[in-house]
Design an enzyme around this catalytic site. Structure first.
Site, PDB file in Angstrom:
ATOM      1  N   ASN A   1       0.843  -1.191   0.000  1.00 18.51           N
ATOM      2  CA  ASN A   1       0.000   0.000   0.000  1.00 18.51           C
ATOM      3  C   ASN A   1       0.882   1.246   0.000  1.00 18.51           C
ATOM      4  OD1 ASN A   1       0.609  -0.941   2.660  1.00 18.51           O
ATOM      5  ND2 ASN A   1      -1.026   0.278   3.552  1.00 18.51           N
TER       6      ASN A   1
ATOM      7  N   GLU B   1      -2.827  -4.658  -3.076  1.00 18.26           N
ATOM      8  CA  GLU B   1      -3.316  -5.485  -4.191  1.00 18.26           C
ATOM      9  C   GLU B   1      -3.273  -4.695  -5.492  1.00 18.26           C
ATOM     10  OE1 GLU B   1      -4.685  -4.940  -1.282  1.00 18.26           O
ATOM     11  OE2 GLU B   1      -5.798  -6.668  -0.535  1.00 18.26           O
TER      12      GLU B   1
ATOM     13  N   CYS C   1     -10.055  -5.083   0.403  1.00 24.51           N
ATOM     14  CA  CYS C   1     -11.197  -4.169   0.460  1.00 24.51           C
ATOM     15  C   CYS C   1     -12.114  -4.433  -0.740  1.00 24.51           C
ATOM     16  CB  CYS C   1     -10.724  -2.712   0.476  1.00 24.51           C
ATOM     17  SG  CYS C   1     -10.189  -2.091  -1.135  1.00 24.51           S
TER      18      CYS C   1
ATOM     19  N   CYS D   1     -10.656  -3.575  -4.152  1.00 25.97           N
ATOM     20  CA  CYS D   1      -9.613  -4.505  -4.614  1.00 25.97           C
ATOM     21  C   CYS D   1     -10.211  -5.840  -5.050  1.00 25.97           C
ATOM     22  CB  CYS D   1      -8.551  -4.709  -3.539  1.00 25.97           C
ATOM     23  SG  CYS D   1      -7.435  -3.292  -3.449  1.00 25.97           S
TER      24      CYS D   1
HETATM   25  N1  THU Z   1      -5.070  -1.863   2.627  1.00 28.02           N
HETATM   26  C1  THU Z   1      -4.469  -2.609   1.663  1.00 28.02           C
HETATM   27  O1  THU Z   1      -3.430  -2.199   1.099  1.00 28.02           O
HETATM   28  N2  THU Z   1      -5.006  -3.805   1.351  1.00 28.02           N
HETATM   29  C2  THU Z   1      -6.042  -4.384   2.012  1.00 28.02           C
HETATM   30  O2  THU Z   1      -6.405  -5.510   1.679  1.00 28.02           O
HETATM   31  C3  THU Z   1      -6.712  -3.669   3.103  1.00 28.02           C
HETATM   32  C4  THU Z   1      -6.303  -2.246   3.283  1.00 28.02           C
HETATM   33  C5  THU Z   1      -4.436  -0.596   3.026  1.00 28.02           C
HETATM   34  C6  THU Z   1      -5.077   0.661   2.543  1.00 28.02           C
HETATM   35  C7  THU Z   1      -4.559   1.674   3.555  1.00 28.02           C
HETATM   36  O3  THU Z   1      -3.278   2.117   3.139  1.00 28.02           O
HETATM   37  C8  THU Z   1      -4.400   0.873   4.832  1.00 28.02           C
HETATM   38  O4  THU Z   1      -4.408  -0.505   4.437  1.00 28.02           O
HETATM   39  C9  THU Z   1      -5.481   1.105   5.861  1.00 28.02           C
HETATM   40  O5  THU Z   1      -6.739   0.958   5.295  1.00 28.02           O
END
Ligand code: THU
Length: 128
Positions: free
Chosen positions: A39, A52, A83, A86
């Site tokens: 992320n 993702e 989420c 994604c």
């Molecule tokens: N996040 C992801 O990168 N993938 C997930 O499957 C869940 C959430 C990140 C987005 C944000 O940077 C942080 O987690 C908190 O929501």
């Protein structure tokens, strides 16, 4: 190295100064290639992207478009699920049978298919 190991290895490179929640993702394609993502948050919060999404972008840039397997990991009380956005992004390149392994750093793992994560996904075929 398992796909989850790839996701675990890339996770520390996450840019998550706002949430403090570092996520690592890995995709194995039908061709056998592995692509990873983290992320990447931003001071303008909505501009942040999920792990993702990063892995998908790397996959497409690498010339692959057929997802065979996905793994996601974070330091969370329970295995971290992708989420909603994604799930839809994955569905663009993954069939309903594709297995998504979700994990946390404590070693708890959960495996679900994309069909279980996103039943009735909107696909290109719905546009006729
Ligand atoms: N996040 C992801 O990168 N993938 C997930 O499957 C869940 C959430 C990140 C987005 C944000 O940077 C942080 O987690 C908190 O929501």
């Amino acid at each position: 190295m398992s796909l989850l190991d790839h996701a675990r290895a890339v996770r520390p490179r996450a840019w998550a100064p706002y949430s403090g929640f570092a996520v690592g993702a890995a995709i194995r394609t039908a061709s056998g290639q592995v692509y990873t993502g983290v992320n990447v948050e931003n001071a303008a919060y909505p501009e942040g992207t999920c792990a993702e999404a990063g892995a998908i972008a790397a996959m497409v840039a690498g010339g692959d478009t057929a997802i065979a397997e996905v793994a996601v990991i974070a330091d969370a009380p329970e295995p971290v699920p992708p989420c909603g956005g994604c799930r839809q992004k994955l569905a663009e390149f993954a069939g309903p049978e594709v297995r998504v392994t979700m994990a946390n750093l404590q070693g708890v793992e959960r495996v679900m298919t994309l069909a279980e994560l996103l039943p009735g996904a909107f696909r290109k075929s719905h546009m006729g």
